[in-house]
Design a protein around this motif. Structure first.
Motif, PDB file in Angstrom:
ATOM      1  N   GLU A  55       8.200  61.678  78.083  1.00  0.00           N
ATOM      2  CA  GLU A  55       9.064  62.855  78.176  1.00  0.00           C
ATOM      3  C   GLU A  55      10.481  62.344  78.121  1.00  0.00           C
ATOM      4  N   PHE A  56      11.333  63.031  77.358  1.00  0.00           N
ATOM      5  CA  PHE A  56      12.680  62.517  77.141  1.00  0.00           C
ATOM      6  C   PHE A  56      13.614  63.636  76.701  1.00  0.00           C
ATOM      7  N   GLN A  57      14.894  63.317  76.688  1.00  0.00           N
ATOM      8  CA  GLN A  57      15.927  64.222  76.182  1.00  0.00           C
ATOM      9  C   GLN A  57      16.371  63.693  74.831  1.00  0.00           C
ATOM     10  N   TRP A  58      16.506  64.602  73.879  1.00  0.00           N
ATOM     11  CA  TRP A  58      16.948  64.221  72.539  1.00  0.00           C
ATOM     12  C   TRP A  58      17.679  65.387  71.926  1.00  0.00           C
ATOM     13  N   TYR A  63      11.898  66.976  75.233  1.00  0.00           N
ATOM     14  CA  TYR A  63      10.761  66.787  74.340  1.00  0.00           C
ATOM     15  C   TYR A  63       9.693  65.980  75.052  1.00  0.00           C
ATOM     16  N   SER A  64       8.505  65.987  74.468  1.00  0.00           N
ATOM     17  CA  SER A  64       7.485  65.016  74.846  1.00  0.00           C
ATOM     18  C   SER A  64       6.820  64.552  73.562  1.00  0.00           C
ATOM     19  N   ALA A  65       6.350  63.314  73.582  1.00  0.00           N
ATOM     20  CA  ALA A  65       5.687  62.754  72.404  1.00  0.00           C
ATOM     21  C   ALA A  65       4.571  61.831  72.863  1.00  0.00           C
ATOM     22  N   ASN A  66       3.564  61.712  72.023  1.00  0.00           N
ATOM     23  CA  ASN A  66       2.446  60.831  72.303  1.00  0.00           C
ATOM     24  C   ASN A  66       2.362  59.754  71.229  1.00  0.00           C
ATOM     25  N   PHE A  67       2.007  58.544  71.674  1.00  0.00           N
ATOM     26  CA  PHE A  67       1.854  57.395  70.780  1.00  0.00           C
ATOM     27  C   PHE A  67       0.533  56.706  71.088  1.00  0.00           C
ATOM     28  N   SER A  68      -0.157  56.268  70.041  1.00  0.00           N
ATOM     29  CA  SER A  68      -1.405  55.530  70.217  1.00  0.00           C
ATOM     30  C   SER A  68      -1.096  54.128  70.722  1.00  0.00           C
TER      31      SER A  68
END
Length: 141
Positions: A55-58, A63-68
């Motif tokens: 979870e981050f600010q951009w 936002y939130s993003a997922n990474f393998s």
């Protein structure tokens, strides 16, 4: 008491508050920084055995993003307004959830170039997440 304070200070020094990256593999951090340059306040969590979530600010938004595990971007969830939802989604929501209070709305973009939407409603004292396809079909996630 002094020992507890010393331990807490030592633990927080391992994870800088402005960029918490405890136990996140370098390959994932690099992929994140490349996809979201100039992001701030990144907070990492293990989503499941195959993914990390951040979870981050951009650009002034949360936002939130997922990474393998190999650093491949999986999805990004970004905030939108209810008015920004496609008409099919709004129509379906009004039909199935008339009178419900909307807490938040998000657009979810995936690496498969699929876009879906999440509408979070407040149902009495609990929240419920409702997911829709681009064409307004509700589905379970």
């Amino acid at each position: 008491m002094k020992n507890i304070i010393c331990v807490l200070i030592a633990l927080t020094s391992l994870c800088p508050s402005n960029y918490a990256k405890c136990n996140v593999p370098e390959i994932i951090l690099n992929a994140f920084n490349q996809k979201f340059p100039d992001s701030i306040d990144a907070k990492w969590d293990r989503e499941n055995s195959q993914e990390y979530e951040v979870e981050f600010q951009w650009k002034g938004q949360k936002y939130s993003a997922n990474f393998s595990l190999n650093g491949e971007w999986q999805e990004t969830e970004s905030p939108i307004t209810f008015a920004q939802l496609p008409e099919y989604v709004k129509t379906r929501f009004y039909t199935d959830y008339k009178g419900e209070k909307v807490k938040s709305v998000s657009q979810i973009d995936t690496r498969n170039r699929e876009t879906t939407f999440e509408v979070e409603i407040i149902n009495l004292i609990r929240t419920k997440e409702i997911f829709y396809s681009l064409s307004g079909i509700e589905f379970k996630k």
